[in-house]
Design a protein around this motif. Structure first.
Motif, mmCIF file in Angstrom:
data_model
loop_
_atom_site.group_PDB
_atom_site.id
_atom_site.type_symbol
_atom_site.label_atom_id
_atom_site.label_comp_id
_atom_site.label_asym_id
_atom_site.label_seq_id
_atom_site.Cartn_x
_atom_site.Cartn_y
_atom_site.Cartn_z
ATOM 1 N N THR A 94 14.006 -12.661 72.623
ATOM 2 C CA THR A 94 13.629 -11.822 73.743
ATOM 3 C C THR A 94 14.727 -11.916 74.788
ATOM 4 N N ASP A 95 14.582 -11.159 75.869
ATOM 5 C CA ASP A 95 15.621 -11.103 76.899
ATOM 6 C C ASP A 95 15.119 -11.682 78.206
ATOM 7 N N SER A 96 16.057 -11.974 79.092
ATOM 8 C CA SER A 96 15.725 -12.637 80.353
ATOM 9 C C SER A 96 14.967 -11.746 81.322
ATOM 10 N N ASP A 97 14.948 -10.441 81.078
ATOM 11 C CA ASP A 97 14.230 -9.530 81.966
ATOM 12 C C ASP A 97 12.903 -9.073 81.354
ATOM 13 N N CYS A 98 12.347 -9.925 80.491
ATOM 14 C CA CYS A 98 11.064 -9.633 79.850
ATOM 15 C C CYS A 98 10.028 -10.684 80.224
ATOM 16 N N VAL A 99 8.773 -10.364 79.950
ATOM 17 C CA VAL A 99 7.656 -11.300 80.071
ATOM 18 C C VAL A 99 6.839 -11.170 78.792
ATOM 19 N N VAL A 100 6.447 -12.309 78.205
ATOM 20 C CA VAL A 100 5.704 -12.271 76.939
ATOM 21 C C VAL A 100 4.242 -12.641 77.172
ATOM 22 N N PRO A 101 3.311 -11.928 76.552
ATOM 23 C CA PRO A 101 1.895 -12.305 76.625
ATOM 24 C C PRO A 101 1.644 -13.622 75.902
ATOM 25 N N THR A 102 0.517 -14.252 76.200
ATOM 26 C CA THR A 102 0.225 -15.565 75.621
ATOM 27 C C THR A 102 0.134 -15.531 74.102
ATOM 28 N N GLY A 103 -0.298 -14.403 73.528
ATOM 29 C CA GLY A 103 -0.465 -14.333 72.076
ATOM 30 C C GLY A 103 0.742 -13.823 71.326
ATOM 31 N N TRP A 104 1.881 -13.671 72.007
ATOM 32 C CA TRP A 104 3.067 -13.066 71.390
ATOM 33 C C TRP A 104 3.483 -13.769 70.101
ATOM 34 N N VAL A 105 3.640 -15.083 70.142
ATOM 35 C CA VAL A 105 4.105 -15.813 68.959
ATOM 36 C C VAL A 105 3.063 -15.763 67.846
ATOM 37 N N ARG A 106 1.796 -15.915 68.189
ATOM 38 C CA ARG A 106 0.760 -15.864 67.153
ATOM 39 C C ARG A 106 0.764 -14.522 66.422
#
Length: 218
Positions: A94-106
């Protein structure tokens, strides 16, 4: 969800290339620390491309994140630096200007329970819902890739059917078989050529809208 999917919990390395990202990277790092996945199976690697702002100082405040100095020039060189220093079976970017939801990796991991899947791409939507984000997401030709349904492909068909660099993941074995990122490519969509090689090596590609991240459109 099948029993097989429930038991499949591989290690995952998350690689973040960055240069002068002091304004946006704190939100990303905060979101990575909140991922709903076993912490001992997660690895965070931030690859800094000689930032001249406070990016490195910010990253050092997060003890779970490993700060690396980029080898070579260009985004693909940063990605390869992260891969060489990572240890996991699944490698996500991912990139430094992003935000990932808690379930992204799952949501990423579910797709790799099929051993034939070599790479994956998820959707990207605007972070704050302002006019620019809405326009970028909903225009006839979206600025970033938004997938309407989950697809499993054996080859690249259309431009919009490539994973985007800020939300993609690979099986380590597929990266090794394909030879990694081409560091001679330094233009936009520099990840696409590797994705083509992964498919040509016999792996499947998944496009999954459930693997969503939020992006701060510029």
């Amino acid at each position: 969800m099948t029993a097989r999917n429930q038991e499949f919990e591989p290690t995952v390395s998350i690689i973040v290339p960055v240069r002068n990202g002091e304004v946006t990277i704190p939100a990303l790092l905060e979101s990575l620390m909140k991922l709903d996945y076993k912490r001992d199976k997660l690895e965070f690697l931030v690859v800094d491309g000689n930032s001249t702002d406070k990016t490195k100082d910010i990253v050092k405040q997060y003890l779970s994140a490993k700060l690396l100095t980029q080898d070579g020039n260009g985004l693909n060189a940063a990605r390869n630096t992260g891969i060489r220093n990572s240890k996991s079976e699944i490698i996500a970017f991912t990139d430094s200007d992003c935000v990932v939801p808690t379930g992204w990796v799952r949501n990423i991991v579910k797709n790799f329970s099929d051993p034939q899947v070599g790479c994956l791409g998820g959707s990207i939507k605007g972070f704050d819902g302002d006019f620019l984000s809405n326009y970028a997401d909903n225009s006839f030709m979206p600025v970033l890739r938004i997938f309407k349904k989950r697809e499993v492909l054996n080859s690249i068909k259309l431009f919009q059917r490539y994973p985007a660099g800020c939300n993609m993941a690979f099986r380590r074995k597929a990266l090794e078989d394909a030879g990694g990122f081409d560091e001679g490519i330094r233009h936009a969509f520099d990840e696409d050529e590797l994705i083509e090689r992964v498919c040509k090596a016999g792996y499947k590609m998944v496009l999954d809208p459930d693997c969503l991240i939020l992006h701060k459109h510029r």
